[in-house]
Design a protein around this motif. Structure first.
Motif, PDB file in Angstrom:
ATOM      1  N   VAL A   1     -30.180 -18.941   0.314  1.00  0.00           N
ATOM      2  CA  VAL A   1     -30.256 -19.684   1.520  1.00  0.00           C
ATOM      3  C   VAL A   1     -31.849 -19.679   1.975  1.00  0.00           C
ATOM      4  O   VAL A   1     -32.604 -18.806   1.542  1.00  0.00           O
ATOM      5  CB  VAL A   1     -29.394 -19.145   2.591  1.00  0.00           C
ATOM      6  CG1 VAL A   1     -27.984 -19.072   2.561  1.00  0.00           C
ATOM      7  CG2 VAL A   1     -29.883 -17.819   3.083  1.00  0.00           C
ATOM      8  N   VAL A   2     -32.074 -20.734   2.572  1.00  0.00           N
ATOM      9  CA  VAL A   2     -33.644 -20.682   2.896  1.00  0.00           C
ATOM     10  C   VAL A   2     -33.768 -19.718   4.090  1.00  0.00           C
ATOM     11  O   VAL A   2     -34.716 -19.017   4.266  1.00  0.00           O
ATOM     12  CB  VAL A   2     -33.755 -22.329   3.599  1.00  0.00           C
ATOM     13  CG1 VAL A   2     -35.355 -22.341   4.046  1.00  0.00           C
ATOM     14  CG2 VAL A   2     -33.765 -23.126   2.396  1.00  0.00           C
ATOM     15  N   ILE A   3     -32.781 -19.821   5.086  1.00  0.00           N
ATOM     16  CA  ILE A   3     -33.027 -18.930   6.451  1.00  0.00           C
ATOM     17  C   ILE A   3     -31.723 -18.131   6.640  1.00  0.00           C
ATOM     18  O   ILE A   3     -30.383 -18.726   6.731  1.00  0.00           O
ATOM     19  CB  ILE A   3     -33.376 -19.860   7.657  1.00  0.00           C
ATOM     20  CG1 ILE A   3     -34.297 -20.884   7.593  1.00  0.00           C
ATOM     21  CG2 ILE A   3     -33.306 -18.978   9.044  1.00  0.00           C
ATOM     22  CD1 ILE A   3     -34.583 -21.748   8.746  1.00  0.00           C
ATOM     23  N   GLU A   4     -32.200 -16.799   6.882  1.00  0.00           N
ATOM     24  CA  GLU A   4     -30.665 -15.691   7.144  1.00  0.00           C
ATOM     25  C   GLU A   4     -31.022 -15.439   8.780  1.00  0.00           C
ATOM     26  O   GLU A   4     -32.370 -14.958   8.889  1.00  0.00           O
ATOM     27  CB  GLU A   4     -30.941 -14.649   6.226  1.00  0.00           C
ATOM     28  CG  GLU A   4     -30.088 -13.731   6.489  1.00  0.00           C
ATOM     29  CD  GLU A   4     -30.266 -12.354   5.560  1.00  0.00           C
ATOM     30  OE1 GLU A   4     -29.287 -11.434   5.617  1.00  0.00           O
ATOM     31  OE2 GLU A   4     -31.085 -12.269   4.937  1.00  0.00           O
ATOM     32  N   LEU A   5     -30.046 -15.632   9.460  1.00  0.00           N
ATOM     33  CA  LEU A   5     -30.274 -14.851  10.663  1.00  0.00           C
ATOM     34  C   LEU A   5     -29.274 -13.610  10.650  1.00  0.00           C
ATOM     35  O   LEU A   5     -28.249 -13.323  10.658  1.00  0.00           O
ATOM     36  CB  LEU A   5     -29.276 -15.719  11.687  1.00  0.00           C
ATOM     37  CG  LEU A   5     -29.782 -17.292  12.025  1.00  0.00           C
ATOM     38  CD1 LEU A   5     -29.073 -17.916  12.922  1.00  0.00           C
ATOM     39  CD2 LEU A   5     -31.297 -17.239  12.137  1.00  0.00           C
ATOM     40  N   LYS A   6     -30.124 -12.628  10.387  1.00  0.00           N
ATOM     41  CA  LYS A   6     -29.959 -10.953  10.024  1.00  0.00           C
ATOM     42  C   LYS A   6     -28.988 -10.446  11.098  1.00  0.00           C
ATOM     43  O   LYS A   6     -28.058  -9.756  10.878  1.00  0.00           O
ATOM     44  CB  LYS A   6     -30.915 -10.212   9.787  1.00  0.00           C
ATOM     45  CG  LYS A   6     -31.845 -10.662   8.356  1.00  0.00           C
ATOM     46  CD  LYS A   6     -32.872  -9.660   7.871  1.00  0.00           C
ATOM     47  CE  LYS A   6     -32.462  -8.295   7.601  1.00  0.00           C
ATOM     48  NZ  LYS A   6     -31.510  -8.369   6.109  1.00  0.00           N
ATOM     49  N   LEU A   7     -29.125 -10.888  12.377  1.00  0.00           N
ATOM     50  CA  LEU A   7     -28.575 -10.425  13.606  1.00  0.00           C
ATOM     51  C   LEU A   7     -27.047 -10.625  13.559  1.00  0.00           C
ATOM     52  O   LEU A   7     -26.322  -9.741  13.920  1.00  0.00           O
ATOM     53  CB  LEU A   7     -28.987 -11.060  14.887  1.00  0.00           C
ATOM     54  CG  LEU A   7     -28.531 -10.479  16.273  1.00  0.00           C
ATOM     55  CD1 LEU A   7     -28.911  -8.975  16.322  1.00  0.00           C
ATOM     56  CD2 LEU A   7     -29.048 -11.390  17.335  1.00  0.00           C
ATOM     57  N   LEU A   8     -26.668 -11.644  12.886  1.00  0.00           N
ATOM     58  CA  LEU A   8     -25.189 -12.024  12.967  1.00  0.00           C
ATOM     59  C   LEU A   8     -24.499 -11.544  11.516  1.00  0.00           C
ATOM     60  O   LEU A   8     -23.489 -11.585  11.359  1.00  0.00           O
ATOM     61  CB  LEU A   8     -25.126 -13.656  12.793  1.00  0.00           C
ATOM     62  CG  LEU A   8     -25.736 -14.282  13.978  1.00  0.00           C
ATOM     63  CD1 LEU A   8     -25.738 -15.919  13.950  1.00  0.00           C
ATOM     64  CD2 LEU A   8     -24.966 -13.873  15.221  1.00  0.00           C
ATOM     65  N   LYS A   9     -25.442 -10.706  10.591  1.00  0.00           N
ATOM     66  CA  LYS A   9     -24.878  -9.971   9.578  1.00  0.00           C
ATOM     67  C   LYS A   9     -24.013 -10.535   8.711  1.00  0.00           C
ATOM     68  O   LYS A   9     -22.978 -10.205   8.200  1.00  0.00           O
ATOM     69  CB  LYS A   9     -24.054  -8.795  10.209  1.00  0.00           C
ATOM     70  CG  LYS A   9     -25.005  -7.785  10.913  1.00  0.00           C
ATOM     71  CD  LYS A   9     -24.249  -6.597  11.424  1.00  0.00           C
ATOM     72  CE  LYS A   9     -25.115  -5.897  12.346  1.00  0.00           C
ATOM     73  NZ  LYS A   9     -24.579  -4.667  12.957  1.00  0.00           N
ATOM     74  N   GLY A  10     -24.138 -11.934   8.210  1.00  0.00           N
ATOM     75  CA  GLY A  10     -23.379 -12.828   7.466  1.00  0.00           C
ATOM     76  C   GLY A  10     -23.476 -12.525   6.161  1.00  0.00           C
ATOM     77  O   GLY A  10     -22.344 -12.371   5.327  1.00  0.00           O
TER      78      GLY A  10
END
Length: 155
Positions: free
Chosen positions: A130-139
Motif C-alpha cells: 500500500v501507499v499509506i498505512e493508518l497504523k492506529l487502525l491495526k489493519g
C-alpha cells in the motif's frame, strides 16, 4: 480520518516517483511476480501502471456484480457494514505469484478479502503493498502471515 492521495495523482512527476518507488521495492524484493492484483487501484490506474512497468498483467478485484463471467466472491466486514469482493474465476492459475496493491490500508478488511480471493484461486500471495498505512487502525495485523509493505505510515 481521510488520507487523500489526489494531489499526488494530479502531479505527473510525483505520480511517476510513486510508481518508481513501488517498482524499485518489488524488483528488489521478488525475482518473479506473475500479476499485480487490486481493487481501488484500478480506478486511478495505479495498479495497472505498476504492472505495466514490471512487464506483467493486472488482476482486477471489484465489488460484487461489476465483473463479467464466472467469478469467485468473498464477503467481509467494513467499519460501517459489510461488503463483497469478486475476481474472475480464471484470473490466475494455481501457483502463480501475486502482489496485492491498494492506496490505503485502514482496518484491513478489503486487503484481507483480496488475499482470500487469491488463496481460493490457489495463487501465491507474495505481499500486500500500500501507499499509506493508518497504523492506529491495526489493519496489517489482520493480514497475519502475508508479508506487508507500506510506503507511508500515519499513527
Amino acid at each position: 480520518l481521510c488520507s487523500d492521495i489526489s494531489p499526488l495523482l494530479k502531479d505527473p512527476a510525483a505520480f511517476r516517483a510513486l510508481i518508481d518507488l513501488l517498482e524499485d521495492h518489488l524488483r528488489a524484493s521478488f525475482p518473479q511476480i506473475d500479476f499485480i492484483a487490486g481493487e481501488c487501484w484500478s480506478k486511478g490506474l495505479r495498479g495497472p501502471s505498476l504492472a505495466q512497468r514490471l512487464g506483467i498483467g493486472f488482476i482486477l478485484v471489484r465489488k460484487k456484480g461489476k465483473l463479467p463471467g464466472p467469478t469467485e466472491s468473498v464477503s467481509y466486514d467494513l467499519e460501517y457494514g459489510k461488503a463483497e469482493l469478486e475476481v474472475q474465476s480464471d484470473a490466475v492459475e494455481p501457483g502463480q505469484k501475486v502482489v496485492i496493491v491498494d492506496d490505503l490500508l485502514a482496518t484491513g478488511g478489503t486487503m484481507c478479502a483480496a488475499c482470500e480471493l487469491m488463496k481460493r484461486l490457489k495463487a501465491e500471495v507474495l505481499e500486500c503493498l500500500v501507499v499509506i498505512e493508518l497504523k492506529l487502525l491495526k489493519g496489517s495485523e489482520k493480514l497475519k502471515s502475508v508479508p506487508f509493505y507500506s510506503l507511508l505510515q500515519y499513527d
